[in-house]
Motif scaffolding. Sequence first.
Motif, PDB file in Angstrom:
ATOM      1  N   ALA A  97       0.881  -1.250  -0.029  1.00 58.79           N
ATOM      2  CA  ALA A  97       0.116  -0.084  -0.126  1.00 58.79           C
ATOM      3  C   ALA A  97       0.958   1.349   0.167  1.00 58.79           C
ATOM      4  O   ALA A  97       1.833   1.341   0.587  1.00 58.79           O
ATOM      5  N   PRO A  98       0.413   2.444  -0.749  1.00 57.62           N
ATOM      6  CA  PRO A  98       1.080   3.542  -0.441  1.00 57.62           C
ATOM      7  C   PRO A  98       0.932   4.019   0.752  1.00 57.62           C
ATOM      8  O   PRO A  98       0.056   3.918   1.649  1.00 57.62           O
ATOM      9  N   PRO A 114      -7.372   8.767   5.251  1.00 56.93           N
ATOM     10  CA  PRO A 114      -8.753   8.994   4.855  1.00 56.93           C
ATOM     11  C   PRO A 114      -9.700   7.908   4.716  1.00 56.93           C
ATOM     12  O   PRO A 114      -9.257   6.947   4.183  1.00 56.93           O
ATOM     13  N   VAL A 115     -10.894   7.884   5.127  1.00 60.13           N
ATOM     14  CA  VAL A 115     -11.698   6.457   5.186  1.00 60.13           C
ATOM     15  C   VAL A 115     -12.414   6.397   3.779  1.00 60.13           C
ATOM     16  O   VAL A 115     -12.770   5.344   3.439  1.00 60.13           O
ATOM     17  N   ASP A 116     -12.225   7.341   2.985  1.00 59.72           N
ATOM     18  CA  ASP A 116     -12.799   7.222   1.609  1.00 59.72           C
ATOM     19  C   ASP A 116     -11.638   6.533   0.547  1.00 59.72           C
ATOM     20  O   ASP A 116     -11.780   6.294  -0.458  1.00 59.72           O
ATOM     21  N   ASN A 117     -10.367   6.378   1.263  1.00 62.40           N
ATOM     22  CA  ASN A 117      -9.403   5.480   0.423  1.00 62.40           C
ATOM     23  C   ASN A 117      -8.874   4.653   1.554  1.00 62.40           C
ATOM     24  O   ASN A 117      -7.692   4.671   2.248  1.00 62.40           O
ATOM     25  N   VAL A 139      -0.103   3.381  10.548  1.00 62.59           N
ATOM     26  CA  VAL A 139      -1.306   2.782  11.030  1.00 62.59           C
ATOM     27  C   VAL A 139      -2.082   2.724   9.595  1.00 62.59           C
ATOM     28  O   VAL A 139      -1.870   3.290   8.393  1.00 62.59           O
ATOM     29  N   GLY A 140      -3.252   1.902   9.590  1.00 65.21           N
ATOM     30  CA  GLY A 140      -4.005   1.902   8.764  1.00 65.21           C
ATOM     31  C   GLY A 140      -5.577   1.304   9.212  1.00 65.21           C
ATOM     32  O   GLY A 140      -5.446   0.691  10.248  1.00 65.21           O
ATOM     33  N   PRO A 148     -13.686  -3.869   3.471  1.00 62.53           N
ATOM     34  CA  PRO A 148     -12.299  -4.242   4.098  1.00 62.53           C
ATOM     35  C   PRO A 148     -11.291  -3.321   3.749  1.00 62.53           C
ATOM     36  O   PRO A 148     -11.299  -2.540   2.719  1.00 62.53           O
ATOM     37  N   ALA A 149     -10.284  -3.001   4.732  1.00 65.40           N
ATOM     38  CA  ALA A 149      -9.217  -2.070   4.423  1.00 65.40           C
ATOM     39  C   ALA A 149      -7.892  -2.764   4.481  1.00 65.40           C
ATOM     40  O   ALA A 149      -7.682  -3.869   4.572  1.00 65.40           O
ATOM     41  N   VAL A 150      -6.830  -1.670   4.319  1.00 67.43           N
ATOM     42  CA  VAL A 150      -5.550  -2.212   4.291  1.00 67.43           C
ATOM     43  C   VAL A 150      -5.058  -3.182   5.293  1.00 67.43           C
ATOM     44  O   VAL A 150      -4.405  -4.217   4.909  1.00 67.43           O
TER      45      VAL A 150
END
Length: 234
Positions: A97-98, A114-117, A139-140, A148-150
């Motif tokens: 991830a970036p 940001p929660v939109d990414n 953090v992520g 789901p997120a990173v």
Amino acid sequence: MAVVLVTGGVWWAGDGEPADPPLAATPAAHGRAGAAAGAPAALEHQAKPERTPKPERKAKPRVPPKATPSPRPAPPPAPLARSRPVTVAVPAITVEAPVIELGLDDSGKLGTPPVDNPRLAGWYAKGPAPGERGTAIVVGHRDTRTGPAVFLNLNSLSAGNTVRVARADGKVAVFTVDRVRTYAKDDFPDKEVYGDTGRPELRLLTCGGAFDRGKGYEANIVVFAHLTEIAQKI
């Protein structure tokens, strides 16, 4: 490895011991009548010379092979100069991830991406950079309202897994995971997580524990790792 040589034997005699061999007849028992013509009686029964028994060969003890010494672990790499992280990869959970820069929010707490990414990770830019001496913080999100997120599977990591951080200077700081812990948010050990240990270390953070719709997650998952290698590719 120790090698033990056991030697031994068992003597076995058939139905009984063999009979004693017959004794050689004395010259008086045969007399000259039984001797060949012209042969001296003393030579007819000349005793054969006894053979000297050969000494028994003792088995040489087998010397166990020398154990190959274990290779010494490579010394830890020297701390790197400061350079901002651009990508974080965690091969064990298929993450790459970036990384963006983060600061503190109005309440003094560490901000989040940001929660939109949800595929972004964030680095606390006022702390050490990954690979620099000190404790770097990345953090992520675990998940967002959209899915789901990173860092969804961050809690499945274990000691020995690696985290790779590509930096703006072209170097890749490779960290080895020491442990993974879950802490309740109202009992979070700031000093243990954020404190400086005197060497380059990394912390990955995300949410964990039970989820409450009004309060969110009740805990944080923290991955503790230390610098073990400097690479050229992520």
